[in-house]
Design an enzyme around this catalytic site. Structure first.
Site, PDB file in Angstrom:
ATOM      1  N   LYS A  80      -8.280  -0.582   6.500  1.00  0.00           N
ATOM      2  CA  LYS A  80      -8.647  -1.121   5.176  1.00  0.00           C
ATOM      3  C   LYS A  80      -7.794  -2.332   4.815  1.00  0.00           C
ATOM      4  CE  LYS A  80      -8.310   2.977   3.476  1.00  0.00           C
ATOM      5  NZ  LYS A  80      -8.268   4.277   2.882  1.00  0.00           N
TER       6      LYS A  80
ATOM      7  N   SER B 167      -6.691   4.877   9.087  1.00  0.00           N
ATOM      8  CA  SER B 167      -7.402   4.796   7.813  1.00  0.00           C
ATOM      9  C   SER B 167      -6.801   3.695   6.936  1.00  0.00           C
ATOM     10  CB  SER B 167      -7.314   6.167   7.116  1.00  0.00           C
ATOM     11  OG  SER B 167      -7.678   6.086   5.781  1.00  0.00           O
TER      12      SER B 167
ATOM     13  N   HIS C  33       0.851  -1.193   0.000  1.00  0.00           N
ATOM     14  CA  HIS C  33       0.000   0.000   0.000  1.00  0.00           C
ATOM     15  C   HIS C  33       0.883   1.238   0.000  1.00  0.00           C
ATOM     16  CE1 HIS C  33      -3.723   2.221   0.647  1.00  0.00           C
ATOM     17  NE2 HIS C  33      -2.999   3.035   1.389  1.00  0.00           N
TER      18      HIS C  33
HETATM   19  N1  URA Z   1      -4.581   7.013   2.263  1.00  0.00           N
HETATM   20  C1  URA Z   1      -5.594   6.509   3.007  1.00  0.00           C
HETATM   21  O1  URA Z   1      -6.134   5.448   2.706  1.00  0.00           O
HETATM   22  N2  URA Z   1      -5.987   7.198   4.094  1.00  0.00           N
HETATM   23  C2  URA Z   1      -5.414   8.361   4.478  1.00  0.00           C
HETATM   24  O2  URA Z   1      -5.806   8.926   5.477  1.00  0.00           O
HETATM   25  C3  URA Z   1      -4.364   8.896   3.682  1.00  0.00           C
HETATM   26  C4  URA Z   1      -3.961   8.187   2.574  1.00  0.00           C
END
Ligand code: URA
Length: 438
Positions: free
Chosen positions: A187, A183, A82
């Site tokens: 995910k 965040s 990521h």
């Molecule tokens: N990417 C994300 O998924 N969340 C964030 O807060 C910043 C970048």
């Protein structure tokens, strides 16, 4: 418990308990706590920060706000990568088929362009027919067959992040290390990967402008990930210049395919350097290599053998596109609204500023200002020269394609202003500053 007391506690610098965080986020997702209270809380977090325990609690609460992808029964290792976001940042499209060719499975759940940074889903959807809204069953099937699958966040996965991210985007609270950490990791934990390689970017085109802040973010991500039981490592990489030689949706897919096809023009060499170093770490976390040097050798040999190229084309077919049509579109699928940016002087390009290119790209149609805006598949920028190259006055530096005449005219001065010149050769940029592990 009352939301106002939680906001005031954070405002005054107190550490919140898991119960307090769960009350606030749970109430927000349920529609019981309004945007304005969560905005005030996010601003308090922005200024006061969070302890590692609070960050881990927020990540867990956000993860539990929705469904977790069930990848049981799919043979691993399941390893993902990521990026914290950048301009021309397209490494996912090369490294997913690359590590899949080594026998690693990459369950990739990606995002869309927002602000000045690009989004993997928008790039892939520039391929006619390509679907990124896979059902859970399709995602599993494609992952098991092709070794990687590319999808977007569903309505069920991490609803807390969908709401919070949109709110942060309009309240000046995106650039907060604990909020970014929660965040991203909520995910990634929801998509079912067992191990994760992070590309944490710093520089003008990243959320973290200074390398010291990028490093703090990387440490927060790694430490929180480890606390949640993930195997995780991070590279801190330079995002002061766009990565590679293309910025744009179809343009970037095309550049990635060219790299898989063994055609890496000089301007793409930074892209391949970052991609190979990330893929090498994925090989290590996936148990295919003892160390990054061996991982890199494996990746280079795999590229030379051509399997990643085949897997990339197979994935286009699996996700609804037509690989033959894609191959024919290369080099010609461009907007008719086109112009060149020429060198303003003799000398060297010291840098093409990523932030200015990213913003100009949004105007051209590459990205969006609001989540509901449409993007153009054929708009973008091709760099003929980049930082470090010698140039002669009036030599073409960029070719620019826009969604229409007006946006083309508006973007050209900004793109010309993004080019910085020097009379002497500039210092070579260090692309990968360091690796951060637990
Ligand atoms: N990417 C994300 O998924 N969340 C964030 O807060 C910043 C970048």
């Amino acid at each position: 418990m009352r939301a106002v007391d939680i906001i005031a506690a954070k405002r005054d610098g107190r550490e919140l308990s898991q119960e307090e965080i769960a009350f606030l986020i749970g109430g927000y997702v349920a529609g019981e706590i309004p945007d304005y209270q969560v905005s005030a809380w996010a601003m308090a977090v922005f200024f006061r920060g969070m302890s590692p325990a609070e960050t881990a609690a927020l990540t867990t609460v956000m993860l539990k706000s929705g469904a977790v992808m069930d990848l049981a029964g799919i043979p691993g290792p399941l390893v993902d990568k990521h990026s914290t976001g950048g301009v021309g940042d397209k490494t996912s499209l090369i490294l997913a088929p690359l590590v899949a060719s080594l026998g690693i499975r990459d369950p990739m759940m990606s995002g869309r362009a927002l602000g000045h940074t690009g989004g993997t889903l928008d790039k892939l959807e520039a391929i006619p027919g390509y679907r990124t809204n896979l059902s859970a069953a399709e995602f599993r099937e494609i992952l098991a067959r092709d070794g990687f699958a590319m999808t977007g966040q569903t309505k069920e996965t991490v609803p807390a992040d969908r709401l919070l991210y949109a709110l942060r985007d309009v309240t000046g609270t995106v650039e907060s290390i604990p909020l970014i950490t929660a965040s991203i990791l909520s995910k990634k934990a929801a998509e079912g990967a067992e191990a994760l390689v992070l590309d944490v970017k710093y520089g003008s085109g990243a959320f973290m402008k200074e390398s010291a802040d990028g490093e703090k973010l990387a440490r927060s991500l790694v430490n929180t990930g480890v606390a949640m039981g993930m195997r995780i490592t991070a590279l801190l990489t330079d995002m002061n210049e766009p990565l590679g030689n293309m910025v744009g949706n179809f343009l970037e897919v095309e550049e990635c395919f060219d790299c898989l096809d063994g055609k890496v023009p000089g301007a793409s060499s930074d892209l391949m350097e970052v991609t190979l170093e990330l893929a090498a770490r994925m090989a290590v976390l996936g148990g295919k290599a003892a160390d990054a040097a061996e991982g890199r050798r494996l990746c280079e040999a795999a590229l030379a053998g051509g399997k990643p190229r085949e897997l990339f084309l197979a994935n286009i077919k699996s996700q609804g596109g037509n690989p033959d049509q894609f191959l024919e579109m290369r080099g010609t699928y461009r907007s008719p609204y086109r112009a060149e940016i020429k060198a303003a002087e003799d000398g060297y390009i010291s840098r093409i500023d990523a932030w200015q290119v990213g913003h100009a790209g949004v105007g051209l149609g590459v990205g969006r200002n609001r989540t509901t805006d449409a993007v153009s598949p054929t708009a973008g920028i091709q760099f003929r020269r980049k930082g470090g190259d010698a140039v002669k006055k009036d030599e073409p530096i960029m070719t620019v394609w826009a969604k229409d005449e007006t946006s083309l005219a508006a973007a050209l001065p900004a793109l010309a202003a993004a080019v910085e010149y020097s009379k002497t050769p500039p210092k070579k940029r260090t692309l990968i500053l360091k690796e951060i592990t637990s």
